[in-house]
Design an enzyme around this catalytic site. Structure first.
Site, PDB file in Angstrom:
ATOM      1  N   LYS A   1      34.931 -45.047-125.333  1.00 34.77           N
ATOM      2  CA  LYS A   1      36.351 -44.832-125.004  1.00 34.77           C
ATOM      3  C   LYS A   1      36.596 -45.595-123.708  1.00 34.77           C
ATOM      4  O   LYS A   1      36.087 -45.222-122.653  1.00 34.77           O
ATOM      5  CB  LYS A   1      36.631 -43.339-124.833  1.00 34.77           C
TER       6      LYS A   1
ATOM      7  N   GLY B   1      46.059 -35.401-117.542  1.00 34.70           N
ATOM      8  CA  GLY B   1      46.105 -34.186-116.728  1.00 34.70           C
ATOM      9  C   GLY B   1      47.495 -33.646-116.439  1.00 34.70           C
ATOM     10  O   GLY B   1      47.631 -32.669-115.705  1.00 34.70           O
TER      11      GLY B   1
ATOM     12  N   ALA C   1      45.485 -38.000-124.112  1.00 34.73           N
ATOM     13  CA  ALA C   1      45.912 -37.605-122.757  1.00 34.73           C
ATOM     14  C   ALA C   1      47.354 -37.108-122.663  1.00 34.73           C
ATOM     15  O   ALA C   1      48.227 -37.521-123.413  1.00 34.73           O
ATOM     16  CB  ALA C   1      45.727 -38.746-121.755  1.00 34.73           C
ATOM     17  N   GLY C   2      47.524 -36.189-121.725  1.00 34.92           N
ATOM     18  CA  GLY C   2      48.859 -35.679-121.411  1.00 34.92           C
ATOM     19  C   GLY C   2      49.344 -34.557-122.303  1.00 34.92           C
ATOM     20  O   GLY C   2      50.430 -34.022-122.106  1.00 34.92           O
TER      21      GLY C   2
ATOM     22  N   ASN D   1      41.786 -32.735-123.110  1.00 29.23           N
ATOM     23  CA  ASN D   1      40.770 -32.077-122.295  1.00 29.23           C
ATOM     24  C   ASN D   1      41.388 -30.985-121.419  1.00 29.23           C
ATOM     25  O   ASN D   1      41.126 -29.793-121.571  1.00 29.23           O
ATOM     26  CB  ASN D   1      40.074 -33.134-121.437  1.00 29.23           C
ATOM     27  N   THR D   2      42.266 -31.420-120.497  1.00 24.51           N
ATOM     28  CA  THR D   2      42.751 -30.493-119.471  1.00 24.51           C
ATOM     29  C   THR D   2      43.427 -29.253-120.070  1.00 24.51           C
ATOM     30  O   THR D   2      43.225 -28.144-119.567  1.00 24.51           O
ATOM     31  CB  THR D   2      43.735 -31.225-118.529  1.00 24.51           C
TER      32      THR D   2
HETATM   33  C1  LIG Z   1      38.418 -36.511-120.921  1.00 17.69           C
HETATM   34  C2  LIG Z   1      39.145 -37.749-121.047  1.00 17.69           C
HETATM   35  O1  LIG Z   1      38.713 -38.679-121.639  1.00 17.69           O
HETATM   36  C3  LIG Z   1      40.473 -37.838-120.420  1.00 17.69           C
HETATM   37  O2  LIG Z   1      40.509 -39.024-119.692  1.00 17.69           O
HETATM   38  C4  LIG Z   1      41.463 -37.802-121.508  1.00 17.69           C
HETATM   39  O3  LIG Z   1      42.262 -38.908-121.489  1.00 17.69           O
HETATM   40  C5  LIG Z   1      42.141 -36.496-121.660  1.00 17.69           C
HETATM   41  O4  LIG Z   1      43.315 -36.343-120.936  1.00 17.69           O
HETATM   42  P1  LIG Z   1      43.924 -34.863-120.691  1.00 17.69           P
HETATM   43  O5  LIG Z   1      42.988 -34.205-119.756  1.00 17.69           O
HETATM   44  O6  LIG Z   1      45.292 -35.097-120.135  1.00 17.69           O
HETATM   45  O7  LIG Z   1      43.976 -34.184-122.015  1.00 17.69           O
END
Ligand SMILES: CC(=O)[C@@H](O)[C@H](O)COP(=O)(O)O
Length: 260
Positions: free
Chosen positions: A93, A154, A181-182, A203-204
């Protein structure tokens, strides 16, 4: 079943391994999510993560190492090479950050790094913006998958620009695309899946939830619902109301006589 990077996966939810309150909660959350693709940061691993490796090794997943924290082509390529050795996979990635404020990918360096990594035999999953031309160039450079952002990492804002994402989906219908992400809520993930994206990576939203394990399960359901809705085919949106209950034959409604 989703075919991605030469592998078949059952779950369209990809999960990250950072920011959990504890390693055990991370493991429980990943299990609850039923994610089969899990992203790991090489830099974290490099920071004395032998324990971390032992823990995540208990999971039966496809590892998607990431180049989080890289800002240059050289850093990204070196990190990818380390990842290949460490995780025994050619998946990467690719994150090449161009702006520290919103962690926006640097499109120029991303493209250069992609060309180099493809040459070296990597399957590149590029974390990119939702710019159509950039995505086309990434495909020209040898990517088979795209990972456009939903919103900055994040932030939990969901899909910032649904129009741009919809355009990407429509113009590149056959390319596996993962919204990365986001994402902050299961409904954001559902929305992405309803739009026809192939998977979401987050993730976050799980790691920082009050109850990460429960949130992981909620995301699993959100992704499944969105995909199912996409496959079922949504009704067209209309500007003008159309009764859903036919009134033909209703005995007491006499519009012509103005009867109330
Ligand atoms: C864990 C990872 O690879 C992050 O860089 C990803 O882009 C997730 O983003 P969020 O934490 O906003 O979900």
């Amino acid at each position: 079943m989703l075919k991605i990077g030469g592998k078949d996966v059952n779950s369209r939810l990809f999960l990250g391994t950072a920011l959990y309150p504890s390693p055990q909660i991370m493991l429980d959350a990943i299990r609850a999510s039923e994610a089969e693709v899990v992203t790991v940061s090489v830099r974290r691993e490099g920071q004395g993560g032998e324990n971390f490796w032992k823990q995540i090794n208990q999971l039966d997943c496809h590892w998607l190492p990431n180049t989080a924290g890289c800002h240059t082509v050289k850093e990204a390529v070196t990190t990818a090479e380390m990842a290949r050795e460490l995780f025994q996979t050619n998946w990467i990635k690719l994150e090449v950050i161009g702006d520290e404020y919103n962690l926006q990918p640097d499109p120029f360096r991303l493209l250069d790094a992609t060309r180099e990594l493809v040459k070296r035999g990597f399957e590149v999953f590029p974390y990119c913006t939702d710019d159509l031309v950039l995505c086309q160039r990434l495909l020209d450079a040898g990517c088979n998958i795209l990972m456009p952002w939903g919103a900055p990492i994040g932030t939990g804002r969901g899909l910032s620009d649904p129009y741009a994402l919809q355009t990407l989906r429509q113009r590149l219908p056959d390319i596996p695309m993962v919204i990365d992400a986001g994402i902050g809520l299961p409904s954001h993930a559902t929305q992405a899946m309803e739009m026809g994206f192939d998977a979401v990576l987050l993730n976050t939203a799980v790691a920082q939830a009050e109850d990460p394990v429960n949130m992981a399960a909620a995301f699993k359901e959100g992704v499944t619902a969105g995909r199912r809705a996409y496959e079922a085919g949504a009704m067209p949106v209309r500007d003008i109301a159309k009764p859903s209950t036919p009134v033909l034959g209703t005995p007491f409604w006499q519009q012509d006589k103005g009867d109330v």
